[in-house]
Design a protein around this motif. Structure first.
Motif, PDB file in Angstrom:
ATOM      1  N   ASP A  46       0.728  -1.080   0.329  1.00 64.00           N
ATOM      2  CA  ASP A  46       0.102  -0.334  -0.119  1.00 64.00           C
ATOM      3  C   ASP A  46       0.800   1.032   0.230  1.00 64.00           C
ATOM      4  O   ASP A  46      -0.404   2.524   0.340  1.00 64.00           O
ATOM      5  N   CYS A  47       2.082   0.838  -0.448  1.00 68.67           N
ATOM      6  CA  CYS A  47       3.598   2.465  -0.012  1.00 68.67           C
ATOM      7  C   CYS A  47       3.128   2.758  -1.659  1.00 68.67           C
ATOM      8  O   CYS A  47       3.541   2.284  -2.612  1.00 68.67           O
ATOM      9  N   SER A  48       2.819   3.872  -2.077  1.00 69.65           N
ATOM     10  CA  SER A  48       3.617   4.832  -2.960  1.00 69.65           C
ATOM     11  C   SER A  48       3.963   4.822  -3.788  1.00 69.65           C
ATOM     12  O   SER A  48       4.531   3.858  -4.796  1.00 69.65           O
ATOM     13  N   ASP A  49       5.178   4.798  -3.300  1.00 68.74           N
ATOM     14  CA  ASP A  49       6.683   4.761  -3.438  1.00 68.74           C
ATOM     15  C   ASP A  49       7.502   3.387  -3.944  1.00 68.74           C
ATOM     16  O   ASP A  49       8.003   3.279  -4.636  1.00 68.74           O
ATOM     17  N   CYS A  50       6.691   2.265  -3.076  1.00 70.37           N
ATOM     18  CA  CYS A  50       7.285   1.637  -3.516  1.00 70.37           C
ATOM     19  C   CYS A  50       6.741   0.844  -4.510  1.00 70.37           C
ATOM     20  O   CYS A  50       7.049   0.442  -5.259  1.00 70.37           O
ATOM     21  N   GLN A  51       5.434   1.208  -4.519  1.00 73.65           N
ATOM     22  CA  GLN A  51       4.472   0.909  -6.269  1.00 73.65           C
ATOM     23  C   GLN A  51       5.434   1.563  -6.795  1.00 73.65           C
ATOM     24  O   GLN A  51       5.589   0.911  -7.918  1.00 73.65           O
ATOM     25  N   SER A  52       5.948   2.619  -6.947  1.00 74.50           N
ATOM     26  CA  SER A  52       6.518   3.524  -8.613  1.00 74.50           C
ATOM     27  C   SER A  52       7.560   2.519  -8.976  1.00 74.50           C
ATOM     28  O   SER A  52       8.019   3.618  -9.631  1.00 74.50           O
ATOM     29  N   ILE A  53       8.454   2.435  -8.403  1.00 74.32           N
ATOM     30  CA  ILE A  53       9.651   1.392  -8.295  1.00 74.32           C
ATOM     31  C   ILE A  53       9.688  -0.744  -8.381  1.00 74.32           C
ATOM     32  O   ILE A  53      10.574  -0.794  -9.495  1.00 74.32           O
ATOM     33  N   PHE A  54       8.505  -0.976  -7.982  1.00 80.70           N
ATOM     34  CA  PHE A  54       8.204  -1.960  -7.702  1.00 80.70           C
ATOM     35  C   PHE A  54       9.167  -3.389  -9.313  1.00 80.70           C
ATOM     36  O   PHE A  54       9.469  -4.188  -9.213  1.00 80.70           O
TER      37      PHE A  54
ATOM     38  N   ILE B  72      18.152  -4.102   0.466  1.00 79.15           N
ATOM     39  CA  ILE B  72      19.578  -4.506   2.028  1.00 79.15           C
ATOM     40  C   ILE B  72      20.777  -5.289   1.114  1.00 79.15           C
ATOM     41  O   ILE B  72      19.960  -6.548   0.535  1.00 79.15           O
ATOM     42  N   ASN B  73      21.677  -5.056   0.892  1.00 82.24           N
ATOM     43  CA  ASN B  73      22.498  -6.392   0.044  1.00 82.24           C
ATOM     44  C   ASN B  73      23.877  -6.048   0.851  1.00 82.24           C
ATOM     45  O   ASN B  73      24.763  -5.424   0.768  1.00 82.24           O
ATOM     46  N   GLY B  74      24.344  -6.976   1.841  1.00 84.53           N
ATOM     47  CA  GLY B  74      24.992  -7.182   2.846  1.00 84.53           C
ATOM     48  C   GLY B  74      25.340  -5.793   3.868  1.00 84.53           C
ATOM     49  O   GLY B  74      24.130  -6.271   4.268  1.00 84.53           O
ATOM     50  N   ASP B  75      26.649  -5.195   3.614  1.00 81.73           N
ATOM     51  CA  ASP B  75      26.983  -4.448   4.466  1.00 81.73           C
ATOM     52  C   ASP B  75      25.375  -2.743   3.995  1.00 81.73           C
ATOM     53  O   ASP B  75      26.139  -2.060   4.663  1.00 81.73           O
ATOM     54  N   LYS B  76      25.055  -3.318   2.620  1.00 85.38           N
ATOM     55  CA  LYS B  76      24.841  -2.466   2.136  1.00 85.38           C
ATOM     56  C   LYS B  76      23.371  -1.728   2.111  1.00 85.38           C
ATOM     57  O   LYS B  76      22.112  -3.044   2.413  1.00 85.38           O
ATOM     58  N   GLN B  77      22.866  -0.742   2.567  1.00 85.51           N
ATOM     59  CA  GLN B  77      21.723  -0.186   3.098  1.00 85.51           C
ATOM     60  C   GLN B  77      20.479   1.292   2.483  1.00 85.51           C
ATOM     61  O   GLN B  77      21.650   2.280   2.624  1.00 85.51           O
ATOM     62  N   TYR B  78      19.556   1.221   1.101  1.00 84.60           N
ATOM     63  CA  TYR B  78      19.297   2.115   1.326  1.00 84.60           C
ATOM     64  C   TYR B  78      18.307   2.498   1.165  1.00 84.60           C
ATOM     65  O   TYR B  78      16.958   0.940   1.079  1.00 84.60           O
ATOM     66  N   SER B  79      17.154   3.633   1.610  1.00 83.38           N
ATOM     67  CA  SER B  79      16.110   3.424   1.418  1.00 83.38           C
ATOM     68  C   SER B  79      15.678   4.592   0.935  1.00 83.38           C
ATOM     69  O   SER B  79      15.979   5.897   1.041  1.00 83.38           O
ATOM     70  N   GLY B  80      14.863   4.444  -0.001  1.00 82.03           N
ATOM     71  CA  GLY B  80      14.476   5.358  -0.858  1.00 82.03           C
ATOM     72  C   GLY B  80      14.153   4.929  -2.137  1.00 82.03           C
ATOM     73  O   GLY B  80      13.922   3.299  -2.859  1.00 82.03           O
ATOM     74  N   THR B  81      13.595   5.561  -3.470  1.00 79.56           N
ATOM     75  CA  THR B  81      13.159   5.228  -4.917  1.00 79.56           C
ATOM     76  C   THR B  81      14.339   5.438  -5.981  1.00 79.56           C
ATOM     77  O   THR B  81      13.867   5.598  -6.183  1.00 79.56           O
ATOM     78  N   ASN B  82      15.562   5.793  -5.521  1.00 75.46           N
ATOM     79  CA  ASN B  82      16.604   6.999  -6.588  1.00 75.46           C
ATOM     80  C   ASN B  82      16.897   5.643  -6.918  1.00 75.46           C
ATOM     81  O   ASN B  82      17.711   4.692  -6.020  1.00 75.46           O
TER      82      ASN B  82
END
Length: 74
Positions: free
Chosen positions: A7-15, A54-64
């Motif tokens: 139900d997250c519009s940001d998630c839907q935009s990149i899904f 999240i991939n190993g020690d890398k983490q990013y939150s956002g839509t870039n």
């Protein structure tokens, strides 16, 4: 790992971009945070928002998409 809510519009935009990347490389695990059984990941990975990658020690939150590709190993 791709943490999202359906139900997250940001998630839907990149899904779809993330889905097709996963279909080609089979390297992304999709975790819907709206499912109660997945709430355990909030504390485990210190999640504060979605979408989060999240991939190993890398983490990013956002839509870039460039940053998402960096985390996922492109």
């Amino acid at each position: 790992m791709f943490f999202y809510r359906d139900d997250c519009s940001d998630c839907q935009s990149i899904f779809h971009q993330v889905y097709w990347k996963s279909a080609l490389k089979n390297n992304v695990v999709f975790i819907n945070m709206n499912q109660q059984k997945n709430r355990k990941y909030i504390a485990k990975y210190n999640l504060t928002s979605v979408p989060t990658f999240i991939n190993g020690d890398k983490q990013y939150s956002g839509t870039n998409l460039d940053k998402i590709h960096q985390v996922l190993g492109d």
